[in-house]
Design a protein around this motif. Structure first.
Motif, PDB file in Angstrom:
ATOM      1  N   LEU A 125      -7.591  -4.076   3.735  1.00  0.00           N
ATOM      2  CA  LEU A 125      -6.442  -3.256   5.408  1.00  0.00           C
ATOM      3  C   LEU A 125      -7.892  -4.041   6.555  1.00  0.00           C
ATOM      4  O   LEU A 125      -7.225  -4.311   7.873  1.00  0.00           O
ATOM      5  CB  LEU A 125      -7.221  -2.339   5.384  1.00  0.00           C
ATOM      6  CG  LEU A 125      -5.456  -1.214   4.732  1.00  0.00           C
ATOM      7  CD1 LEU A 125      -6.436   0.481   4.585  1.00  0.00           C
ATOM      8  CD2 LEU A 125      -4.229  -1.826   5.386  1.00  0.00           C
ATOM      9  N   ASP A 153       4.907   6.792   4.796  1.00  0.00           N
ATOM     10  CA  ASP A 153       5.132   6.859   3.178  1.00  0.00           C
ATOM     11  C   ASP A 153       4.829   8.459   3.923  1.00  0.00           C
ATOM     12  O   ASP A 153       4.916   8.804   3.758  1.00  0.00           O
ATOM     13  CB  ASP A 153       4.343   5.929   2.464  1.00  0.00           C
ATOM     14  CG  ASP A 153       3.041   6.103   2.472  1.00  0.00           C
ATOM     15  OD1 ASP A 153       2.446   7.368   2.594  1.00  0.00           O
ATOM     16  OD2 ASP A 153       2.210   5.636   2.801  1.00  0.00           O
ATOM     17  N   ASN A 185       0.906  -1.286  -0.404  1.00  0.00           N
ATOM     18  CA  ASN A 185      -0.145  -0.133   0.359  1.00  0.00           C
ATOM     19  C   ASN A 185       0.650   1.419   0.010  1.00  0.00           C
ATOM     20  O   ASN A 185       0.459   2.126  -0.581  1.00  0.00           O
ATOM     21  CB  ASN A 185      -0.373   0.112   1.341  1.00  0.00           C
ATOM     22  CG  ASN A 185      -2.376  -0.826   0.964  1.00  0.00           C
ATOM     23  OD1 ASN A 185      -2.576  -1.523  -0.200  1.00  0.00           O
ATOM     24  ND2 ASN A 185      -3.073  -1.146   2.486  1.00  0.00           N
ATOM     25  N   PHE A 234     -13.659  -0.647   1.073  1.00  0.00           N
ATOM     26  CA  PHE A 234     -13.468   1.100   1.046  1.00  0.00           C
ATOM     27  C   PHE A 234     -12.130   0.900   0.523  1.00  0.00           C
ATOM     28  O   PHE A 234     -11.357   0.776   0.627  1.00  0.00           O
ATOM     29  CB  PHE A 234     -12.562   1.266   1.974  1.00  0.00           C
ATOM     30  CG  PHE A 234     -12.908   2.918   2.314  1.00  0.00           C
ATOM     31  CD1 PHE A 234     -13.783   3.776   2.064  1.00  0.00           C
ATOM     32  CD2 PHE A 234     -11.525   3.201   2.283  1.00  0.00           C
ATOM     33  CE1 PHE A 234     -12.795   5.401   1.714  1.00  0.00           C
ATOM     34  CE2 PHE A 234     -10.535   4.642   2.714  1.00  0.00           C
ATOM     35  CZ  PHE A 234     -11.964   5.533   1.861  1.00  0.00           C
ATOM     36  N   ARG A 235     -12.814   2.304  -0.827  1.00  0.00           N
ATOM     37  CA  ARG A 235     -11.271   2.617  -1.116  1.00  0.00           C
ATOM     38  C   ARG A 235     -10.846   4.215  -1.822  1.00  0.00           C
ATOM     39  O   ARG A 235     -12.612   4.744  -2.131  1.00  0.00           O
ATOM     40  CB  ARG A 235     -11.253   1.987  -2.600  1.00  0.00           C
ATOM     41  CG  ARG A 235     -11.147   0.545  -2.993  1.00  0.00           C
ATOM     42  CD  ARG A 235     -10.305   0.069  -4.565  1.00  0.00           C
ATOM     43  NE  ARG A 235      -8.461   0.288  -4.369  1.00  0.00           N
ATOM     44  CZ  ARG A 235      -8.127   0.748  -5.460  1.00  0.00           C
ATOM     45  NH1 ARG A 235      -8.502   0.486  -6.457  1.00  0.00           N
ATOM     46  NH2 ARG A 235      -7.159   1.219  -4.888  1.00  0.00           N
ATOM     47  N   ALA A 236     -10.114   4.828  -1.529  1.00  0.00           N
ATOM     48  CA  ALA A 236     -10.755   6.584  -1.230  1.00  0.00           C
ATOM     49  C   ALA A 236     -10.967   6.744  -2.174  1.00  0.00           C
ATOM     50  O   ALA A 236      -9.957   6.758  -3.487  1.00  0.00           O
ATOM     51  CB  ALA A 236      -9.168   7.081  -0.801  1.00  0.00           C
ATOM     52  N   GLY A 262      -6.525  -2.229  -7.396  1.00  0.00           N
ATOM     53  CA  GLY A 262      -7.021  -2.602  -5.862  1.00  0.00           C
ATOM     54  C   GLY A 262      -8.285  -3.155  -6.174  1.00  0.00           C
ATOM     55  O   GLY A 262      -9.217  -2.867  -6.098  1.00  0.00           O
ATOM     56  N   THR A 263      -8.127  -3.758  -4.523  1.00  0.00           N
ATOM     57  CA  THR A 263     -10.066  -4.724  -3.683  1.00  0.00           C
ATOM     58  C   THR A 263     -10.661  -3.514  -2.901  1.00  0.00           C
ATOM     59  O   THR A 263     -11.798  -3.904  -2.896  1.00  0.00           O
ATOM     60  CB  THR A 263      -9.932  -6.193  -3.429  1.00  0.00           C
ATOM     61  OG1 THR A 263      -9.110  -6.640  -2.409  1.00  0.00           O
ATOM     62  CG2 THR A 263      -8.884  -7.091  -3.986  1.00  0.00           C
ATOM     63  N   GLY A 264      -9.375  -3.111  -1.657  1.00  0.00           N
ATOM     64  CA  GLY A 264     -10.041  -2.956  -1.144  1.00  0.00           C
ATOM     65  C   GLY A 264     -10.659  -3.470   0.794  1.00  0.00           C
ATOM     66  O   GLY A 264     -11.447  -2.848   1.120  1.00  0.00           O
ATOM     67  N   LYS A 268       2.280   2.021  -3.407  1.00  0.00           N
ATOM     68  CA  LYS A 268       0.980   1.670  -4.488  1.00  0.00           C
ATOM     69  C   LYS A 268       0.476   3.213  -4.600  1.00  0.00           C
ATOM     70  O   LYS A 268       0.620   3.741  -5.263  1.00  0.00           O
ATOM     71  CB  LYS A 268       0.246   0.688  -4.589  1.00  0.00           C
ATOM     72  CG  LYS A 268      -0.029   0.193  -4.723  1.00  0.00           C
ATOM     73  CD  LYS A 268      -1.806  -1.412  -4.790  1.00  0.00           C
ATOM     74  CE  LYS A 268      -2.415  -1.048  -3.791  1.00  0.00           C
ATOM     75  NZ  LYS A 268      -2.953  -2.035  -4.096  1.00  0.00           N
ATOM     76  N   TYR A 269       0.453   3.332  -3.037  1.00  0.00           N
ATOM     77  CA  TYR A 269      -0.140   4.920  -2.615  1.00  0.00           C
ATOM     78  C   TYR A 269       0.725   5.971  -2.373  1.00  0.00           C
ATOM     79  O   TYR A 269       0.316   6.982  -1.678  1.00  0.00           O
ATOM     80  CB  TYR A 269      -1.125   5.154  -1.464  1.00  0.00           C
ATOM     81  CG  TYR A 269      -2.220   4.185  -2.243  1.00  0.00           C
ATOM     82  CD1 TYR A 269      -3.245   3.862  -3.292  1.00  0.00           C
ATOM     83  CD2 TYR A 269      -2.377   2.946  -1.379  1.00  0.00           C
ATOM     84  CE1 TYR A 269      -3.726   3.260  -3.317  1.00  0.00           C
ATOM     85  CE2 TYR A 269      -3.459   1.366  -1.784  1.00  0.00           C
ATOM     86  CZ  TYR A 269      -4.460   2.359  -2.402  1.00  0.00           C
ATOM     87  OH  TYR A 269      -5.170   0.862  -2.986  1.00  0.00           O
TER      88      TYR A 269
HETATM   89  P1  ADP Z   1      -6.359  -1.728  -1.643  1.00  0.00           P
HETATM   90  O1  ADP Z   1      -5.083  -0.969  -1.529  1.00  0.00           O
HETATM   91  O2  ADP Z   1      -6.755  -3.375  -2.403  1.00  0.00           O
HETATM   92  O3  ADP Z   1      -7.616  -0.851  -2.322  1.00  0.00           O
HETATM   93  P2  ADP Z   1      -6.709  -1.301   1.260  1.00  0.00           P
HETATM   94  O4  ADP Z   1      -7.475  -2.316   1.954  1.00  0.00           O
HETATM   95  O5  ADP Z   1      -4.912  -1.742   1.027  1.00  0.00           O
HETATM   96  O6  ADP Z   1      -7.146  -2.097  -0.425  1.00  0.00           O
HETATM   97  O7  ADP Z   1      -6.655   0.176   0.879  1.00  0.00           O
HETATM   98  C1  ADP Z   1      -7.804   0.584   1.020  1.00  0.00           C
HETATM   99  C2  ADP Z   1      -7.381   1.849   0.958  1.00  0.00           C
HETATM  100  O8  ADP Z   1      -6.905   2.379   1.959  1.00  0.00           O
HETATM  101  C3  ADP Z   1      -7.375   2.061  -0.484  1.00  0.00           C
HETATM  102  O9  ADP Z   1      -8.341   1.669  -1.978  1.00  0.00           O
HETATM  103  C4  ADP Z   1      -6.862   3.771  -0.285  1.00  0.00           C
HETATM  104  O10 ADP Z   1      -7.161   4.973  -0.781  1.00  0.00           O
HETATM  105  C5  ADP Z   1      -6.000   4.518   1.441  1.00  0.00           C
HETATM  106  N1  ADP Z   1      -4.912   3.646   1.384  1.00  0.00           N
HETATM  107  C6  ADP Z   1      -4.242   2.449   1.966  1.00  0.00           C
HETATM  108  N2  ADP Z   1      -2.901   2.919   2.235  1.00  0.00           N
HETATM  109  C7  ADP Z   1      -2.844   3.943   2.311  1.00  0.00           C
HETATM  110  C8  ADP Z   1      -1.733   4.848   2.076  1.00  0.00           C
HETATM  111  N3  ADP Z   1      -0.155   4.279   2.043  1.00  0.00           N
HETATM  112  N4  ADP Z   1      -1.275   5.705   1.740  1.00  0.00           N
HETATM  113  C9  ADP Z   1      -2.904   6.870   1.455  1.00  0.00           C
HETATM  114  N5  ADP Z   1      -3.892   5.847   1.428  1.00  0.00           N
HETATM  115  C10 ADP Z   1      -3.729   4.766   1.277  1.00  0.00           C
END
Ligand code: ADP
Length: 789
Positions: free
Chosen positions: A486, A451, A423, A469-471, A481-483, A426-427
């Motif tokens: 986490l 990060d 994550n 949940f995905r922002a 991603g699948t949300g 990715k983010y």
């Molecule tokens: P995915 O990465 O598959 O979407 P996660 O459950 O790992 O699912 O994360 C859920 C959401 O949380 C992500 O879609 C992102 O919007 C946010 N997120 C997770 N980790 C981070 C991070 N390190 N920085 C910013 N946003 C994050």
């Protein structure tokens, strides 16, 4: 109009007295006035915007007079009694219509009338057509009469407020009765203060059964209604201990209906902040829970279905890449690698979904062992480094050398770290940096993944860790991603006794921190089945193996793997052919799929075990279901999870040695005949002896009978004595104290509190009905392992 006048009028109108019929209570006063003063006329009037309206009079027959020419107005204006002994010698009344007109008033006294709030709304008058010298005594009597009139006004005001209050109470009650939640107010004195209609309906009560009763006297009701009455009382008491706090907790009821409820409990104060007690709102969430369960089952089913074809795809692509089907060109290899990496991704997604559904059904088992967190982090970091380099991101690890080991599941810890690090990668935009720190803090190892990435808003942060949940911001839109990650991470951390939290700022970065206890005391125990050490692959070159699988793709794949391991392979696609082949060829081992077209793998296993010619052939059960139980139960020597089988695993299982499996005496207590026979059937087919009981009393008799069972399966809800009751009785009897018990329930969403009640009494596991043979077998395994321990 001045504001004082506006207020005065408001007070007058609120009395609702203008233009009403005469009333004795005021007539009595004017009558007394004429007698007392020996004057012929008296009136009591209220002064509105334009007139002095007469409520009561003697000797005048006046209904109203214009305000400006009324004597009452004079009294109101001056706030003092106006006394006129002779109007003719008083210049104020020289041309006054009441003096010069037909009424010919010559003497008068007018006293203002006040509301309880001191607004002068009217006046009491005595008048004569003769002059009159008012004595002190007379004026005092006038004041006294006015006080009487004012008391009547206060009375009117009071009645009006009372009416308003009653109306508003009726309105509140109507609203409360119309709400779908059962509402109960318990006063500080622990007495039932209020309840709505829905509350009575929910619990099958009559008003008089609880109205004004102290909570303590409702024990009978609580015992009758709730699945776990003691737990309910404890939760209610706990709620009480947080006078400022709002709490929510789930409870289950079985009378007068079976429902899942959510209780919302909050302190109640009145407008003056006085403590009125606690409000408990009972919401029926049965449908929601059912919907969740159906959804989870669906997800689980779909994922299982997806895993089967995926296993084939992956296996065959591997074979192609390895050149097993002939030479391939570089380009073909490249394309196949793409297919492989995408099927890997798909497997990961399906596994995520399965993980979520398993976690939610409470079916995830941890293999606890001492884990070196620094090693785990290093490994994960190493595998992710190439990805990070592609985005020119720097990765810094700050891991102290003397970090103690934690008690955890190594693979699950790796899963947590992988998720957080990937994550962070990715983010975080190109060129950013990611840091992983670990340290000891209060009996836990604490790991921080920070990060310099896109971060998130407080609203997004609140929704983190929930499923799917995905922002929704541009920075995360291009990232796949699948949300689910986490959500799984949080469950895994929780299950290992740790905590996880996050701090973050948009476009600055995020820090995810999780902890795992060093001593692992809070973590649930491992299952021996999973903790068994990995067996070393043994290959017996030339041995013959019968592969029984309805799916030709799978069978082909196994044939390939096994042949590469030096075995000879026979294949059968259905049970009958398999049995014939086994009888004819006498293979050294059989791998058996659970799903077969003519009958299931378990039945075939039974046939094989029943025939002297085949009974000693070791069998490995294969299934896409991740359950190690049923195969063992049925007397199969091993059990494999088909979707994760790769060559190494397969060969290692094939090369392993048979473990013995003693038959057991199992008590099955359930009032539902069908379920009881189903379970007994599973057990008997597996060679176990079964004692059956239709209720708790029978169960106890059976336990105390000639043949002591080695394991008991108890339905939670039974007539006469329920499962918990039986369990309690067992735990009080020296002779049977240690009998392993598996509790069964219809309810998959059993709460932690339900479990804890059962755990306290030492039942090993909970089984959800209707249960599969796999679950049953797994639980029997657990129960017996406990006994061994
Ligand atoms: P995915 O990465 O598959 O979407 P996660 O459950 O790992 O699912 O994360 C859920 C959401 O949380 C992500 O879609 C992102 O919007 C946010 N997120 C997770 N980790 C981070 C991070 N390190 N920085 C910013 N946003 C994050």
């Amino acid at each position: 109009m001045t504001s004082a006048e506006a207020k005065r009028l408001e007070a007058l109108y609120a009395l609702e007295i203008l233009d009403t019929p005469r009333e004795e209570r005021f007539d009595r006063i004017t009558r007394t006035a004429v007698r007392l003063f020996r004057m012929p006329k008296s009136l009591l009037a209220f002064v509105d915007e334009t007139r002095a309206w007469v409520k009561s009079e003697v000797g005048t027959s006046i209904d109203w007079v214009p305000r400006e020419s009324s004597f009452s107005e004079l009294a109101i204006e001056s706030d003092e009694p106006v006394v006129v002994p002779d109007a003719r010698s008083d210049p104020r009344f020289a041309g006054h219509p009441l003096v010069v007109g037909p009424d010919r008033i010559r003497s008068l006294a007018a006293h203002p009338l006040r509301t309880p709030d001191k607004h002068r709304v009217g006046a009491l008058l005595v008048m004569d057509s003769e002059p009159h010298d008012f004595s002190e005594e007379e004026l005092e009597a006038l004041t006294d009469l006015c006080r009487l009139a004012e008391e009547e006004l206060a009375d009117i005001e009071h009645a009006r407020l009372l009416k308003l209050e009653t109306e508003s109470q009726a309105r509140v009650r109507a609203v409360m009765d119309a709400t779908s939640e059962g509402i109960l107010l318990i006063g500080r004195d622990r007495v039932v203060g209020y309840h709505n209609r829905r509350f009575l309906e929910l619990f099958g009560l009559k008003r008089e059964q609880i109205d004004g009763h102290p909570l303590a006297s409702l024990d009978g009701v609580i015992d009758r209604v709730f699945d776990e009455p003691d737990e309910f009382r404890r939760k209610m008491d706990e709620a009480d201990e947080y006078p400022d706090g709002v709490t929510r907790f789930p409870v289950k009821q079985h009378y007068p209906g079976i429902r899942d409820l959510e209780v919302y409990s909050a302190p109640v104060t009145d407008r003056e902040d006085r403590d009125l007690g606690r409000l408990h709102a009972f919401r029926d969430v049965t449908k929601e829970r059912e919907a969740e369960r159906i959804k989870d089952e669906f997800v689980s089913l779909v994922s299982h279905e997806l895993r089967t074809p995926l296993t084939s795809i992956k296996g065959y692509v591997d074979l192609l890449i390895d050149g097993d089907a002939g030479e391939i060109t570089e380009e073909q290899k490249e394309f196949l690698e793409i297919v492989k990496s995408n099927s890997d991704r798909l497997v990961m997604l399906v596994n995520d979904l399965l993980d979520v559904s398993r976690i939610e059904a409470g079916r995830i088992n941890l293999r606890l062992q001492p884990v070196d967190m620094a090693d785990s982090i290093n490994e994960v970091a190493m595998s992710l480094r190439p990805l990070m380099e592609q985005k020119r991101q720097s990765l810094r690890l700050e891991l102290p050398k003397d970090l103690p080991q934690v008690m955890a599941d190594r693979d699950r810890v790796a899963e947590i770290v992988t998720n957080l690090l990937s994550n962070a990668h990715k983010y975080t935009l190109e060129g950013g940096s990611v840091t992983v720190q670990a340290q000891v803090a209060g009996g836990e190892v604490q790991v921080e993944v920070s990060d310099t990435g896109v971060g998130m808003t407080p609203e997004e942060r609140d929704k983190l860790f929930t499923k799917f949940f995905r922002a929704q911001n541009p920075a995360t839109q291009d990232v796949s991603g699948t949300g689910l990650g986490l959500n799984i991470v949080k469950s895994l951390v929780d299950k290992q006794g740790g905590r996880i939290w996050v701090t973050s700022e948009p476009m600055k970065g995020s820090t995810f921190t999780f902890t795992i206890p060093i001593d692992g005391t809070q973590a649930p125990e491992t299952t021996a089945a999973e903790a068994a050490p990995a067996r070393a692959p043994l290959t017996k070159v030339g041995a013959r193996i019968l592969v029984v699988d309805d799916d030709p793709d799978h069978a082909g794949l196994f044939r390939h793997f096994l042949e590469r391991g030096g075995y000879q392979v026979l294949v059968a696609h259905d049970a009958r052919t398999a049995l014939q082949t086994a009888q004819r060829e006498g293979p050294d081992l059989i791998t058996l799929d659970v799903n077969l077209p003519d009958t299931d793998g378990f039945t075939l296993l039974e046939w094989l075990k029943a025939d002297p010619a085949t009974t000693s052939i070791p069998v490995i059960m294969l299934s896409v279901v991740d359950d190690t139980g049923r195969g063992r139960l049925m007397g199969a020597v091993d059990y494999l999870q088909k979707s994760t089988i790769d060559e190494r695993v397969l060969l290692s299982h094939v090369g392993s040695i048979v473990r013995s499996q003693e038959p057991q005496v199992v008590l099955v207590a359930d009032d539902d005949h069908e379920i009881r026979s189903q379970i007994a059937g599973h057990l008997r087919r597996a060679g176990h002896e079964v004692l059956e009981a239709a209720d708790g009393e029978q169960a106890l008799q059976a336990v105390r009978g000639v043949q002591l069972p080695t394991l008991a399966l108890l339905d939670l809800r039974m007539p006469r004595l329920d499962g918990l009751g039986v369990l309690r009785a067992l735990r009080h009897d020296e002779a049977i104290l240690s009998l392993p018990v598996v509790m069964m329930t219809d309810n998959p969403g059993m709460s932690a509190s339900d479990r804890s009640a059962i755990d306290r009494l030492g039942a090993s596991v909970l089984l959800h009905k209707p249960c599969s043979a796999e679950e049953l077998a797994e639980l029997i395994g657990h129960g017996l392992e406990k006994e061994d321990a």
